[in-house]
Design an enzyme around this catalytic site. Structure first.
Site, PDB file in Angstrom:
ATOM      1  N   ARG A  78      30.999  41.968  48.178  1.00 17.44           N
ATOM      2  CA  ARG A  78      31.746  40.648  47.776  1.00 17.44           C
ATOM      3  C   ARG A  78      32.586  40.067  48.958  1.00 17.44           C
ATOM      4  O   ARG A  78      32.709  38.899  49.074  1.00 17.44           O
ATOM      5  CB  ARG A  78      32.671  41.098  46.710  1.00 17.44           C
ATOM      6  CG  ARG A  78      31.942  41.407  45.352  1.00 17.44           C
ATOM      7  CD  ARG A  78      33.033  41.640  44.113  1.00 17.44           C
ATOM      8  NE  ARG A  78      33.577  40.227  43.790  1.00 17.44           N
ATOM      9  CZ  ARG A  78      34.722  40.358  43.103  1.00 17.44           C
ATOM     10  NH1 ARG A  78      35.095  41.205  42.586  1.00 17.44           N
ATOM     11  NH2 ARG A  78      35.346  39.171  42.742  1.00 17.44           N
ATOM     12  N   CYS A  98      42.588  41.047  46.360  1.00 16.32           N
ATOM     13  CA  CYS A  98      41.365  41.426  45.836  1.00 16.32           C
ATOM     14  C   CYS A  98      40.609  40.661  45.023  1.00 16.32           C
ATOM     15  O   CYS A  98      40.838  39.334  45.510  1.00 16.32           O
ATOM     16  CB  CYS A  98      41.743  42.887  44.991  1.00 16.32           C
ATOM     17  SG  CYS A  98      42.855  42.545  43.563  1.00 16.32           S
TER      18      CYS A  98
END
Length: 279
Positions: free
Chosen positions: A175, A234
């Protein structure tokens, strides 16, 4: 004070006079409520806390798990029996993310004594700890949130910190690189951020934290030391809280960007870097 507690240490404290308040914060991203799991088996005296309603606000431009309304959070903590003069231990199913979110919010809101059960419910049971299906009715607590005890980053703060300090991206490396993005509008990372997957903070079985010296060595290799300015983000401020907790275990203070990638990527005007390097 250590930010985590082992199952053996918790059992000893629960047998003493100054017993901690127990919060069950089992949670899974995108999944159903874990309340049925709590009702089936939990630590004696533990109160269930729903992350999505008590530990986060409504999803929107500020991210999927923005800060909760302080009054709502305070009400939830007092209903769970949280007191200003009594220690708190949060646990979850073992991954540690939900418990870390509770730890971070309580510490940010000024509670002085909060820890996470290392390894969660599975570690407790592996150590021979008792579980029950009895739902407790706690005495209302007196904790009143006083936000600001831990540092918090806005999107602007995170961008600036990535340039002058160390901004750690706690998501999976794929990601970070932008190879995949299963949740948010676009893949990639905040320019200047360093890839630091939360999964590398724990033991091979994915439950308990690595030893403090190992964590310190890992973070130092990324530039995150006690004398550096360190921030974390995050996907939506949950696994990032786990990273801040791991940093605390390693002796490295860190700020959390709660909005994280879910807030950053929602604005097309914000820059996005891709690939394995900070950019």
């Amino acid at each position: 004070m250590n930010a985590i507690i082992t199952a053996t240490e918790l059992a000893s404290e629960l047998a003493g006079s100054a017993t901690p308040v127990l919060l069950d914060v089992r949670w899974q991203l995108g999944g159903p409520s874990s309340r049925p799991d709590y009702e089936a088996a939990h630590l004696p005296g533990a109160v269930f806390v729903d992350l999505d309603t008590a530990l986060a606000g409504t999803a929107g431009p500020a991210g999927r798990h923005p800060l909760p309304d302080v009054a709502v959070f305070g009400d939830a903590m007092r209903a769970a029996g949280v007191r200003a003069d009594r220690p708190v231990v949060a646990y979850d199913g073992g991954l540690g993310w939900g418990a870390a979110r509770a730890w971070w919010l309580l510490r940010w809101a000024g509670h002085p004594d909060v820890r996470v059960l290392d390894g969660g419910l599975s570690a407790w049971q592996a150590a021979g700890g008792e579980v029950t299906d009895t739902i407790p009715v706690p005495q209302p607590g007196d904790f009143r949130p006083a936000p600001g005890a831990l540092p918090l980053l806005t999107a602007k703060d995170a961008a600036e910190l990535a340039r002058r300090g160390v901004l750690l991206d706690a998501r999976a490396a794929a990601r970070y690189r932008g190879d995949v993005e299963p949740i948010d509008r676009i893949g990639g990372h905040i320019p200047g951020a360093v890839s630091a997957p939360t999964t590398e903070n724990v033991s091979p079985d994915g439950t308990t934290f690595r030893a403090a010296p190992e964590l310190a060595e890992r973070f130092a290799s990324l530039g995150a030391t006690a004398d550096a300015e360190v921030g974390v983000y995050c996907g939506s401020g949950v696994s990032g809280a786990h990273q801040v907790l791991a940093l605390a275990v390693a002796g490295v203070p860190a700020a959390l960007y709660v909005g994280s990638w879910s807030e950053w990527s929602a604005d097309p005007a914000r820059p996005v870097a891709r690939g394995p390097q900070p950019g």
